[in-house]
Design a protein around this motif. Structure first.
Motif, short mmCIF file in Angstrom:
data_model
loop_
_atom_site.label_atom_id
_atom_site.label_comp_id
_atom_site.label_asym_id
_atom_site.label_seq_id
_atom_site.Cartn_x
_atom_site.Cartn_y
_atom_site.Cartn_z
N LEU A 12 28.36 30.08 69.30
CA LEU A 12 28.70 28.93 68.46
C LEU A 12 29.88 28.14 69.04
O LEU A 12 29.90 26.91 68.96
N LEU A 13 30.83 28.85 69.64
CA LEU A 13 31.97 28.17 70.26
C LEU A 13 31.53 27.29 71.43
O LEU A 13 32.11 26.23 71.67
N GLY A 14 30.52 27.74 72.17
CA GLY A 14 30.01 26.93 73.27
C GLY A 14 29.50 25.59 72.79
O GLY A 14 29.81 24.54 73.37
N PHE A 15 28.72 25.60 71.71
CA PHE A 15 28.19 24.35 71.16
C PHE A 15 29.30 23.53 70.49
O PHE A 15 29.22 22.30 70.44
N TYR A 16 30.31 24.22 69.98
CA TYR A 16 31.49 23.53 69.43
C TYR A 16 32.18 22.71 70.51
O TYR A 16 32.53 21.54 70.30
N ASP A 17 32.38 23.30 71.69
CA ASP A 17 33.03 22.59 72.79
C ASP A 17 32.21 21.39 73.25
O ASP A 17 32.75 20.33 73.55
N VAL A 18 30.90 21.56 73.30
CA VAL A 18 30.02 20.46 73.72
C VAL A 18 30.08 19.33 72.70
O VAL A 18 30.14 18.14 73.06
N SER A 19 30.09 19.67 71.41
CA SER A 19 30.19 18.65 70.35
C SER A 19 31.51 17.90 70.45
O SER A 19 31.55 16.67 70.28
N LYS A 20 32.59 18.61 70.75
CA LYS A 20 33.90 17.95 70.91
C LYS A 20 33.85 16.94 72.05
O LYS A 20 34.34 15.81 71.91
N LYS A 21 33.31 17.37 73.17
CA LYS A 21 33.24 16.48 74.33
C LYS A 21 32.45 15.23 74.01
O LYS A 21 32.86 14.11 74.38
#
Length: 306
Positions: A12-21
């Motif tokens: 979930l953190l991986g997709f969180y980082d992508v969403s932030k970018k």
């Protein structure tokens, strides 16, 4: 169970980082972060209300927002002050990290963030008296080597690690994130996971509202304009789910913060892949070697922590 929750949190953190970018692309940083805290607070508002009213709506479930963990007790004021301290620590990390991520490739930011378990390990040694074994020292050295090689390969993109202010932002965010991880283990021994997560988001919203009113709103017309992106609510959804899994993992008596922090940094695999496939970032071969060294270092730390 706690290890499975740590792995789920990593994904979930991986997709969180992508969403932030995606949300930060040509966008104002502070209002994006403010909306993130707002949506996260809305998600957890039922648990905030439940705890404030002592209603017991979720009593006995994993969503129970009881203030203290079983076997612990204390004043309500003490519990809230502990959570407010966490909110300040995390926001300092997030603000610096958001600015760094906006101006740097995610394929550089991700591997730097992935060194956070090394800092947690060193912090555990300093603050909790833990001693590193040969495997763990090997992991620390490999992580340090990866950062050195990253500083060399990043020069191909005109990014100088010793002079670039956004690199310093990411480094500061990583250090504060490691401090947050150590603090989490301390407070999760006393407070219930849902109490921490729900009130933590609420206090973040208050702090970010004040920051935006003072720092962003008066000068908003002279800085990068804010525009809506559907990636913004995705940030809140992914971080809320990731932190829910994380706090419940730490809430387990047998959990190890060094291992949980290590597993969560596996999120870099997802963010790195999306940086290549979605954001079409460059110099991937050299960055892949840097990432491989980070992951190898994480493997050695895991072997030493078993």
């Amino acid at each position: 169970m706690w290890l499975s929750l740590a792995f789920l949190s990593a994904v979930l953190l991986g997709f969180y980082d992508v969403s932030k970018k995606a949300a930060l692309k040509e966008n104002a940083v502070l209002p994006v972060l403010l909306l993130n805290t707002l949506f996260s607070t809305v998600i957890f508002s039922p648990f905030i209300i439940d705890n404030a009213l002592n209603a017991g709506w979720f009593s006995g479930s994993i969503f129970d927002a009881a203030t203290y963990a079983p076997g612990h007790e204390g004043t309500i004021l003490k519990a809230h002050l502990m959570v407010i301290a966490k909110a300040f620590i995390v926001l300092s990390s997030w603000i610096a990290g958001y600015f760094g991520l906006k101006h740097l490739p995610i394929t550089i930011v991700g591997p730097i963030n992935a060194t956070r378990p090394v800092l947690v390990l060193v912090g555990a040694m300093v603050f909790f008296g833990e001693r590193l074994n040969l495997y763990q020292w090997t992991g620390v050295i490999l992580a340090a080597l990866s950062i050195f090689l990253m500083s060399i390969s990043s020069k191909k993109e005109q990014i100088d690690f010793t002079k670039n202010k956004w690199i310093f932002c990411v480094a500061f965010a990583t250090i504060m994130g490691a401090l947050s991880g150590l603090y989490d283990k301390f407070i999760m021994r006393q407070l219930s996971p849902m109490f921490v997560q729900s009130w933590f988001n609420f206090y973040q919203l208050i702090i970010m509202s004040i920051i935006c009113l003072i720092l962003w709103y008066p000068s908003r017309k002279q800085t990068t304009p804010f525009h809506w992106s559907w990636a913004i609510p995705l940030i809140s959804i992914f971080i809320a789910a990731a932190d829910f899994a994380y706090f419940n993992a730490l809430g387990s008596p047998e959990s190890m913060i060094s291992v949980v922090s290590l597993v969560r940094r596996g999120s870099v695999i997802i963010s790195f892949a999306c940086g290549a496939l979605i954001f079409r970032e460059r110099n991937l071969k050299a960055k892949a070697l840097d990432l491989a060294l980070v992951l190898l270092g994480m493997l050695f730390i895991w072997l030493g922590s078993r």
